[in-house]
Design an enzyme around this catalytic site. Structure first.
Site, PDB file in Angstrom:
ATOM      1  CG  ASP A 151      -1.979   1.121   1.272  1.00 25.95           C
ATOM      2  OD1 ASP A 151      -2.640   1.381   0.330  1.00 25.95           O
ATOM      3  OD2 ASP A 151      -1.838   1.854   2.193  1.00 25.95           O
ATOM      4  CE  LYS A 209      -1.732   5.101   1.051  1.00 27.38           C
ATOM      5  NZ  LYS A 209      -1.858   5.133   2.579  1.00 27.38           N
TER       6      LYS A 209
END
Length: 803
Positions: free
Chosen positions: A665, A669
């Site tokens: 994750d 990003k």
């Protein structure tokens, strides 16, 4: 390496007086390069004056003489107002000699002689602009298009590309570092005679020359900024269209709109060059870009009209196969570029009616008569036309109703809906056009716009957004002047669909039996074909890779996309760029500010800094609200695994917490932010430290949670070592300008800016040319269903401002 040529075309209104010429010279200094081509029309009304002169030769010698003297004075004043010294003297001498030769002409003139006379205006413009540019320090050379453009005379003369191509390239080879100023409007036939290219012939010659010269872009400069939603001289609140699809532009041109001509667009469609329309009076006032895009459209974009239309009526004998005769005639007319503006068939009367402009009607009539058409042919005058143009207009119930509603009291002859779905055309007896155009424009474009919303994902974030949307819907609609209807809610197994819209507060309570199985395609097709809406927006709040792979389909259906799903934004560059291009090429929007930092404006800030001229040097921070919360809490008093389960229960993690713990994750990003920073980075280039032991990676979620104590061993050791050094553990992302990117656990001093956060906070430290010594810091909540739902709603509000 030499930059690929561009071509600039300036119309007569852009060269109307000395001030206009100076403005054009300034535009060429600012917007052209030294190997560009420039095509020009005759200055102001020069061609009209030459027509008056030629016509008067047959009737009134005194009028012919006065017209020629007036024209000579006009051209002479242009020279005196722009040039000095020998340059001015030389052009005045040439002008005097040419006007004297024109004055010695006697009627009647042959077609070729007439064409040569009418082409003088372009020659004068080329000579004057070339001299002015050289005087201003821009190397330029004059060129007569008749030296290389070959065409034979006809109603719509076509350039012989095979013959013209080598001639043009032979000439261009001589001028590698000079702007070449070329006459528009003219070509030459095999006998060496001048051939004029007809209405808007200079625009056509510009794009055909551009195609032959392999230019990258043609810009047509005129007295308007581009294509408007209606003629701004008729409709005060007509708006400029920044992008127009090529098929829509072709349809507008086919209907004889003055800003475009169908032959102008033919070379564009048959090449890779771009076409833009701009205003020479106000270069910064915007433009219209013509795109070779054929994605789905949702209705009318433009209202256009003509106040001088003629009808050709063909009456067939009842012994003929009417359908076969009609089809054959229409195909032949299209083949010889005499396609009608609109047509009507009355099969029971064996009647075919064709609508034409006055300019083309005579050529079409001659062709039909010369081709021995087996019908009685009549030409009728006294008609006008109004049309709504835009991909999908014939399928837009709202626009069709509005068009018929506004024209129902007009003296209609017939209304034609094109098979392509690109236009509705009403042909009527002469009536006052201006109020009708205004009324249709108001009915179609100023009524409240309807926007359809589809929510993908109804878990933590989706349910929070539904609650927020229900609270904000009325205020959003009031503020934006449009309606927003939730027409679909989709999850991985099923979907709900209602073209009339759902109540956002109650949609999750609908009986599951009313849902349809989700095969991954049907809901997209139904959404793409939904009627009665001007725009469709998909909201993807899932983490689904399968859904992210369908983003190109969303663009193909002409839909907008708002996403909290990080998969596409952090995908390999090839797919990421495909998605970006797919949306931008059809003037649709892909917003993904919710992918990083929840509601924090990090994406927007990076993009704004870069587009404002700053350069991002480095980026670091705590990018995961989940991992921020976990490491803020992790002091050894509670095992790390128990903190993970608590965060999962509170909705602070992804549906599968391993998507947070394995660093994927944060990696996604970081890739998204790197791309917003202007760096070309691939996901595999990021060095990622996973907190998930290998033996837990492939287990079902329940089994992972049951065995999560395996997370504790290595982290407990690292925490103990950090505490011995009076440090804390944090999960940090770092990006350097050289592309080095890392994600992992670091031991930081307690006073370090990245160490002192509130639980769930994100922090982003941006180092740039402007913020080199004192980084720009953005800090705040970066996890939680409410703040992420708020980021989605923020993007929805932003997107609504673009519609």
């Amino acid at each position: 390496m030499t930059t690929q040529r561009q071509l600039h075309k300036f119309g007569g209104s852009s060269l109307a007086d000395a001030e206009c010429y100076q403005r054009v010279a300034h535009i060429l200094k600012e917007y052209s390069q030294d190997n560009d081509l420039i095509v020009v029309s005759a200055a102001g009304k020069t061609t009209n004056r030459l027509i008056t002169f030629v016509d008067a030769l047959n009737k009134d010698g005194r009028l012919a003489h006065e017209t020629l003297q007036s024209l000579r004075q006009y051209q002479s004043e242009l020279i005196d107002g722009l040039l000095e010294g020998e340059q001015a003297d030389h052009l005045q001498t040439e002008l005097s000699a040419e006007c004297s030769a024109l004055g010695e002409l006697t009627a009647p003139l042959t077609t070729a002689q007439r064409a040569a006379v009418l082409g003088h205006g372009e020659r004068w413009s080329v000579r004057l602009l070339t001299a002015l540019l050289n005087q201003e320090g821009l190397a330029a050379v004059a060129e007569d298009a008749r030296h290389f453009l070959r065409a034979e005379a006809g109603t719509q003369p076509e350039i012989d590309r095979a013959a013209s191509y080598p001639l043009l390239h032979s000439i261009l080879a001589q001028y590698s570092n000079q702007r070449v100023i070329i006459t528009g409007f003219m070509a030459q036939n095999s006998a060496g005679e001048t051939v004029l290219l007809g209405r808007n012939g200079s625009d056509y010659s510009a794009t055909i020359i551009g195609a032959l010269a392999d230019v990258s872009k043609v810009t047509i400069w005129s007295d308007v900024a581009g294509v408007f939603s209606a003629d701004p001289r008729l409709v005060n609140d007509a708006c400029l269209l920044p992008l127009l699809r090529l098929d829509e532009a072709n349809e507008l041109a086919r209907l004889a709109a003055p800003v475009l001509h169908s032959r102008t667009l033919q070379p564009v469609a048959q090449s890779t060059m771009d076409l833009a329309l701009r205003c020479s009076y106000r270069p910064e006032s915007g433009s219209t870009r013509i795109e070779r895009v054929l994605a789905s459209g949702r209705g009318a974009k433009i209202i256009t009209s003509l106040d001088d239309v003629l009808l050709i009526e063909l009456s067939f004998g009842q012994n003929h196969d009417f359908e076969r005769m009609k089809t054959g005639i229409l195909e032949r007319l299209k083949r010889v570029q005499l396609e009608p503006l609109a047509f009507e068939t009355q099969a029971d009367q064996y009647l075919l009616r064709l609508a034409y402009t006055a300019e083309i009607a005579s050529g079409a009539l001659d062709y039909l008569q010369d081709s021995a058409t087996e019908a009685e042919i009549k030409l009728k005058e006294g008609f006008c036309l109004v049309a709504a143009v835009g991909a999908g207009v014939t399928n837009n119930a709202h626009h069709c109703f509005g068009f018929y509603q506004q024209t129902k009291n007009c003296p209609i002859e017939f209304i034609s809906a094109t098979e392509s779905g690109l236009s509705l055309v009403a042909v009527m007896r002469q009536t006052e056009i201006e109020p009708l155009v205004n009324d249709i424009h108001t009915q179609l474009f100023q009524a409240q716009k309807r926007v359809a919303l589809a929510l993908c994902g109804k878990g933590n974030i989706g349910s929070s957004w539904l609650k927020l949307f229900a609270q904000q819907k009325e205020e959003l609609e009031r503020r934006r002047g449009m309606s927003f209807d939730l027409v679909a809610v989709v999850d991985s197994q099923n979907y709900l669909f209602n073209p009339e819209g759902f109540d956002a507060q109650k949609v999750l309570t609908i009986d599951p039996s009313e849902a349809q199985p989700n095969d991954g395609q049907e809901w997209i097709e139904r959404l793409g074909n939904i009627e009665g809406y001007d725009d469709v927006i998909i909201l993807d709040v899932t983490a689904s890779e399968q859904l992210a792979q369908q983003y190109l389909q969303f663009a193909e259906q002409g839909m907008h996309l708002i996403t909290a799903n990080k998969v596409a934004g952090s995908a390999p560059s090839e797919y990421y760029n495909q998605v970006k291009d797919a949306f931008s090429k059809i003037s649709r929007h892909w917003l993904y500010n919710a992918t990083v930092g929840a509601g924090l404006p990090i994406n927007h800030t990076l993009r704004d800094l870069r587009e404002s001229g700053d350069e991002i040097m480095a980026l670091s921070g705590i990018f995961s609200g989940t991992l921020s919360w976990l490491f803020q809490q992790y002091d050894g008093s509670v095992p790390f695994s128990e903190l993970v389960e608590l965060a999962w229960q509170q909705g602070l993690t992804e549906p599968d917490p391993r998507n947070d713990l394995d660093g994927s994750d944060v990696m996604r990003k970081l890739v998204i932010l790197a791309r917003e920073s202007g760096l070309d980075i691939e996901p595999e280039n990021v060095k990622v430290e996973s907190l998930v032991p290998d033996e837990l990676t492939k287990l079902p979620l329940d089994e992972f949670l049951d065995q999560s104590e395996l997370l504790n061993t290595s982290l407990a050791e690292r925490l103990e070592k950090a505490q011995e050094e009076d440090k804390v553990l944090r999960y940090v992302a770092r990006l350097e300008k050289n592309g080095i990117a890392t994600v992992g656990v670091e031991a930081l001093e307690r006073e370090h800016p990245l160490a002192n956060l509130l639980p769930c906070d994100n922090i982003f430290a941006i180092e740039s040319k402007w913020y080199r010594d004192n980084p720009l810091v953005i800090r705040g909540p970066g996890a939680g269903r409410e703040v992420t739902a708020g980021a989605i709603q923020s993007d929805l509000n932003l997107l609504a401002s673009f519609l």
